[in-house]
Design a protein around this motif. Structure first.
Motif, PDB file in Angstrom:
ATOM      1  N   HIS A 323     -27.364   1.345 -30.050  1.00  0.00           N
ATOM      2  CA  HIS A 323     -25.973   1.368 -29.604  1.00  0.00           C
ATOM      3  C   HIS A 323     -25.880   1.741 -28.124  1.00  0.00           C
ATOM      4  CE1 HIS A 323     -25.371   1.557 -33.984  1.00  0.00           C
ATOM      5  NE2 HIS A 323     -24.163   1.065 -33.750  1.00  0.00           N
ATOM      6  N   ALA A 324     -26.752   2.649 -27.698  1.00  0.00           N
ATOM      7  CA  ALA A 324     -26.766   3.029 -26.288  1.00  0.00           C
ATOM      8  C   ALA A 324     -27.135   1.829 -25.415  1.00  0.00           C
ATOM      9  CB  ALA A 324     -27.739   4.180 -26.060  1.00  0.00           C
ATOM     10  N   TRP A 325     -28.091   1.029 -25.882  1.00  0.00           N
ATOM     11  CA  TRP A 325     -28.471  -0.157 -25.107  1.00  0.00           C
ATOM     12  C   TRP A 325     -27.311  -1.145 -25.021  1.00  0.00           C
ATOM     13  CZ3 TRP A 325     -30.946  -2.285 -21.463  1.00  0.00           C
ATOM     14  CH2 TRP A 325     -31.065  -3.676 -21.369  1.00  0.00           C
ATOM     15  N   GLU A 326     -26.588  -1.320 -26.107  1.00  0.00           N
ATOM     16  CA  GLU A 326     -25.441  -2.228 -26.077  1.00  0.00           C
ATOM     17  C   GLU A 326     -24.387  -1.737 -25.085  1.00  0.00           C
ATOM     18  OE1 GLU A 326     -25.146  -5.215 -27.535  1.00  0.00           O
ATOM     19  OE2 GLU A 326     -27.233  -4.921 -28.148  1.00  0.00           O
ATOM     20  N   LEU A 327     -24.203  -0.421 -25.020  1.00  0.00           N
ATOM     21  CA  LEU A 327     -23.251   0.136 -24.064  1.00  0.00           C
ATOM     22  C   LEU A 327     -23.765  -0.041 -22.640  1.00  0.00           C
ATOM     23  CD1 LEU A 327     -20.673   1.669 -23.403  1.00  0.00           C
ATOM     24  CD2 LEU A 327     -21.903   3.808 -23.843  1.00  0.00           C
ATOM     25  N   LEU A 328     -25.051   0.193 -22.444  1.00  0.00           N
ATOM     26  CA  LEU A 328     -25.637   0.006 -21.108  1.00  0.00           C
ATOM     27  C   LEU A 328     -25.482  -1.442 -20.657  1.00  0.00           C
ATOM     28  CD1 LEU A 328     -29.017   1.400 -19.823  1.00  0.00           C
ATOM     29  CD2 LEU A 328     -28.371  -0.965 -19.395  1.00  0.00           C
ATOM     30  N   LYS A 329     -25.743  -2.390 -21.549  1.00  0.00           N
ATOM     31  CA  LYS A 329     -25.597  -3.803 -21.198  1.00  0.00           C
ATOM     32  C   LYS A 329     -24.167  -4.136 -20.783  1.00  0.00           C
ATOM     33  CE  LYS A 329     -27.042  -6.115 -24.751  1.00  0.00           C
ATOM     34  NZ  LYS A 329     -27.369  -7.313 -25.563  1.00  0.00           N
ATOM     35  N   LEU A 330     -23.222  -3.560 -21.484  1.00  0.00           N
ATOM     36  CA  LEU A 330     -21.825  -3.806 -21.148  1.00  0.00           C
ATOM     37  C   LEU A 330     -21.492  -3.240 -19.772  1.00  0.00           C
ATOM     38  CD1 LEU A 330     -18.921  -4.663 -21.869  1.00  0.00           C
ATOM     39  CD2 LEU A 330     -18.653  -2.437 -23.009  1.00  0.00           C
ATOM     40  N   MET A 331     -21.850  -1.984 -19.547  1.00  0.00           N
ATOM     41  CA  MET A 331     -21.545  -1.334 -18.283  1.00  0.00           C
ATOM     42  C   MET A 331     -22.279  -1.982 -17.115  1.00  0.00           C
ATOM     43  SD  MET A 331     -21.683   2.619 -19.633  1.00  0.00           S
ATOM     44  CE  MET A 331     -21.717   3.296 -17.976  1.00  0.00           C
ATOM     45  N   GLY A 332     -23.511  -2.441 -17.363  1.00  0.00           N
ATOM     46  CA  GLY A 332     -24.326  -2.988 -16.293  1.00  0.00           C
ATOM     47  C   GLY A 332     -24.290  -4.495 -16.181  1.00  0.00           C
ATOM     48  N   GLY A 333     -23.521  -5.166 -17.029  1.00  0.00           N
ATOM     49  CA  GLY A 333     -23.396  -6.617 -16.927  1.00  0.00           C
ATOM     50  C   GLY A 333     -22.558  -7.021 -15.723  1.00  0.00           C
ATOM     51  N   LYS A 334     -22.442  -8.311 -15.489  1.00  0.00           N
ATOM     52  CA  LYS A 334     -21.758  -8.786 -14.282  1.00  0.00           C
ATOM     53  C   LYS A 334     -20.305  -8.324 -14.215  1.00  0.00           C
ATOM     54  CE  LYS A 334     -24.598 -12.897 -13.623  1.00  0.00           C
ATOM     55  NZ  LYS A 334     -24.630 -14.369 -13.569  1.00  0.00           N
ATOM     56  N   GLU A 335     -19.566  -8.490 -15.313  1.00  0.00           N
ATOM     57  CA  GLU A 335     -18.138  -8.173 -15.270  1.00  0.00           C
ATOM     58  C   GLU A 335     -17.896  -6.696 -15.024  1.00  0.00           C
ATOM     59  OE1 GLU A 335     -14.071  -8.459 -18.023  1.00  0.00           O
ATOM     60  OE2 GLU A 335     -15.988  -9.231 -18.790  1.00  0.00           O
ATOM     61  N   TYR A 336     -18.485  -5.847 -15.860  1.00  0.00           N
ATOM     62  CA  TYR A 336     -18.206  -4.415 -15.737  1.00  0.00           C
ATOM     63  C   TYR A 336     -19.089  -3.749 -14.689  1.00  0.00           C
ATOM     64  CZ  TYR A 336     -14.936  -4.758 -19.546  1.00  0.00           C
ATOM     65  OH  TYR A 336     -13.841  -5.098 -20.301  1.00  0.00           O
ATOM     66  N   GLY A 337     -20.189  -4.375 -14.345  1.00  0.00           N
ATOM     67  CA  GLY A 337     -20.968  -3.873 -13.224  1.00  0.00           C
ATOM     68  C   GLY A 337     -20.203  -4.019 -11.920  1.00  0.00           C
ATOM     69  N   GLN A 338     -19.551  -5.176 -11.746  1.00  0.00           N
ATOM     70  CA  GLN A 338     -18.743  -5.372 -10.545  1.00  0.00           C
ATOM     71  C   GLN A 338     -17.520  -4.460 -10.552  1.00  0.00           C
ATOM     72  OE1 GLN A 338     -17.287  -9.368  -9.862  1.00  0.00           O
ATOM     73  NE2 GLN A 338     -16.801  -8.926  -7.727  1.00  0.00           N
ATOM     74  N   LYS A 339     -16.914  -4.280 -11.706  1.00  0.00           N
ATOM     75  CA  LYS A 339     -15.752  -3.394 -11.786  1.00  0.00           C
ATOM     76  C   LYS A 339     -16.125  -1.965 -11.410  1.00  0.00           C
ATOM     77  CE  LYS A 339     -12.912  -5.876 -15.175  1.00  0.00           C
ATOM     78  NZ  LYS A 339     -12.237  -5.816 -16.498  1.00  0.00           N
ATOM     79  N   TRP A 340     -17.312  -1.522 -11.853  1.00  0.00           N
ATOM     80  CA  TRP A 340     -17.741  -0.174 -11.504  1.00  0.00           C
ATOM     81  C   TRP A 340     -17.987  -0.062  -9.993  1.00  0.00           C
ATOM     82  CZ3 TRP A 340     -17.936   4.724 -12.808  1.00  0.00           C
ATOM     83  CH2 TRP A 340     -18.753   5.565 -12.061  1.00  0.00           C
ATOM     84  N   ALA A 341     -18.680  -1.032  -9.442  1.00  0.00           N
ATOM     85  CA  ALA A 341     -18.974  -0.998  -8.005  1.00  0.00           C
ATOM     86  C   ALA A 341     -17.693  -0.939  -7.194  1.00  0.00           C
ATOM     87  CB  ALA A 341     -19.803  -2.223  -7.615  1.00  0.00           C
ATOM     88  N   ASP A 342     -16.698  -1.719  -7.585  1.00  0.00           N
ATOM     89  CA  ASP A 342     -15.430  -1.716  -6.859  1.00  0.00           C
ATOM     90  C   ASP A 342     -14.720  -0.371  -7.007  1.00  0.00           C
ATOM     91  OD1 ASP A 342     -15.955  -4.315  -6.144  1.00  0.00           O
ATOM     92  OD2 ASP A 342     -14.647  -5.200  -7.675  1.00  0.00           O
ATOM     93  N   ALA A 343     -14.726   0.177  -8.213  1.00  0.00           N
ATOM     94  CA  ALA A 343     -14.041   1.448  -8.458  1.00  0.00           C
ATOM     95  C   ALA A 343     -14.719   2.593  -7.717  1.00  0.00           C
ATOM     96  CB  ALA A 343     -13.998   1.745  -9.954  1.00  0.00           C
ATOM     97  N   ALA A 344     -16.048   2.520  -7.591  1.00  0.00           N
ATOM     98  CA  ALA A 344     -16.801   3.602  -6.966  1.00  0.00           C
ATOM     99  C   ALA A 344     -16.975   3.421  -5.471  1.00  0.00           C
ATOM    100  CB  ALA A 344     -18.175   3.720  -7.634  1.00  0.00           C
ATOM    101  N   GLY A 345     -16.557   2.267  -4.938  1.00  0.00           N
ATOM    102  CA  GLY A 345     -16.664   2.031  -3.502  1.00  0.00           C
ATOM    103  C   GLY A 345     -18.032   1.550  -3.064  1.00  0.00           C
TER     104      GLY A 345
END
Length: 427
Positions: A323-345
């Motif tokens: 389950h942790a890997w599935e969460l990591l994939k979601l957070m680190g995938g293109k869509e949410y990876g870009q969203k994180w980068a934008d939110a964090a500057g």
């Protein structure tokens, strides 16, 4: 989603072994009620909103699992990790500085995710250098999450007044900095000595290296002709060219940042995150509107920059590795990876995304996006932390040279120390 208080050290409940490489969870897995993520730094509204979206998306597949986020101050990470390794409260997924992956891997804190990453289709689209930096001793422990590079900040209005373009070479850097000082009566460029990231770019642009790995043995390169020439040039910006003032000797980039924000400096090197600090420190906020950025000038053209940033990893003792890997994939995938980068500057770690207008239309972001096409990494060993952060081998060498010590002697001794430290056995 539940936002927990910042993680702090707690009394260890159970002592577990923490030596050698990362561990592997051996526990049976069922659907967890919650997964805990450790995100580094302070909680911000934009970051909390990001995790709200992540939880909502994750619950489309795992509706019974909540995502709990704990924001861990960077200066508390060591204590919190030590506690977690010793059996205290720990995360399932965590953010790790990309230059710290090997450090935590050898302490047994990170799970081996080599097989998972090899089978992940998005991995091929990641920056491959950044992905490789998440490996240690042939094992994948981290997946790049966001990236950031340093660029050259300058005053657009001042360069217009002296009819100059942002410098692309060392020669142009000296010329433009000199013209700024003559026209404005302030230093044209800052060369702080306690600034490994900036100094490294000068070394790399001249064909030099800090250290190289030869068949498993690290060889320091601080006394090579190319590295020596670059270090002497950087030190000479203070002692010979007198472009950078003595007030930056022994300092890091934070002092020039404040000067840049208050029209007391023409150019300096820093990351995209520095603009926010400039806005806070500027006595006249309109000054920041005249500050832009360009790729770093090198010996004969754009210099490589260290690509800093963070990785996502799975804590070795998680009860829910799948389950942790599935969460990591979601957070680190293109869509949410870009969203994180934008939110964090910061910037996404998928090169194809850097052509997005939000990066190309803003001059400061465009400069960083261009710089991200020319990057390098520090030695991928857990001993780099001791060599740089603990002993400050490179900054101390530059400081000694600026103070007048013989460069050959200084760099020979520094190189011997660096080589010894990087080759210490990893316990």
């Amino acid at each position: 989603m539940k936002i927990a208080k910042s993680a702090t050290a707690a009394t260890a409940l159970l002592l577990v072994a923490a030596c050698g490489g990362g561990g592997e969870s051996q526990q049976d897995e069922s659907t967890p009620e919650e997964l805990t993520v450790w995100a580094m730094g302070a909680a911000q509204d934009s970051l909390q909103q990001y995790f709200d979206e992540v939880e909502e998306k994750y619950q489309e597949t795992y509706p019974e699992t909540a995502v709990e986020v704990e924001f861990v101050p960077w200066d508390s990470l060591q204590e919190s990790m030590n506690t977690a390794i010793a059996g205290g409260d720990h995360p399932d997924v965590l953010q790790v500085g990309n230059d710290q992956v090997s450090n935590w891997a050898v302490q047994g804190a990170l799970l081996d995710i080599t097989e998972q990453v090899d089978g992940w289709s998005a991995a091929g689209d990641l920056d491959q250098g950044a992905l490789e930096y998440g490996r240690y001793d042939g094992v994948q422990y981290g997946v790049p999450w966001h990236a950031g590079v340093r660029t050259l900040y300058y005053r657009t209005d001042w360069l217009e007044e002296i009819d100059a373009q942002p410098p692309k070479t060392w020669e142009e850097l000296v010329d433009v900095a000199t013209a700024i000082e003559e026209e404005k009566g302030v230093p044209g460029f800052a060369a702080p000595t306690d600034f490994t990231n900036g100094i490294a770019s000068f070394i790399w642009s001249n064909g030099g290296e800090i250290a190289v790995n030869n068949g498993g043995t690290w060889e320091g390169k601080l006394d090579s002709p190319e590295t020596k020439e670059a270090i002497e040039f950087y030190a000479g910006l203070t002692t010979d060219e007198e472009i950078s003032p003595q007030s930056y000797v022994g300092e890091n980039e934070l002092i020039p940042l404040a000067d840049m924000a208050n029209s007391k400096l023409g150019m300096y090197i820093d990351g995209g995150w520095a603009l926010g600090s400039m806005e806070e420190q500027a006595e006249d906020p309109s000054v920041v509107d005249a500050i832009s950025a360009a790729p770093l000038p090198g010996a004969d053209g754009t210099a490589p920059a260290f690509i800093g940033g963070s990785d996502l990893a799975i804590f070795a003792q998680t009860e829910y590795p799948e389950h942790a890997w599935e969460l990591l994939k979601l957070m680190g995938g293109k869509e949410y990876g870009q969203k994180w980068a934008d939110a964090a500057g910061f910037f996404p770690v998928y090169p194809e995304l850097l052509s997005d207008p939000q990066y190309t239309d803003d001059p400061v972001k465009q400069a960083a996006a261009e710089q991200m096409q020319n990057t390098k990494f520090f030695p991928a060993t857990p001993k780099w932390n001791e060599a740089d952060q603990d002993q400050k081998i490179l900054p101390k060498a530059v400081l000694e040279i600026v103070k007048g010590d013989d460069p050959d002697t200084v760099l020979r001794e520094a190189n011997e120390n660096l080589t010894e430290i990087l080759n210490k056995p990893v316990e």
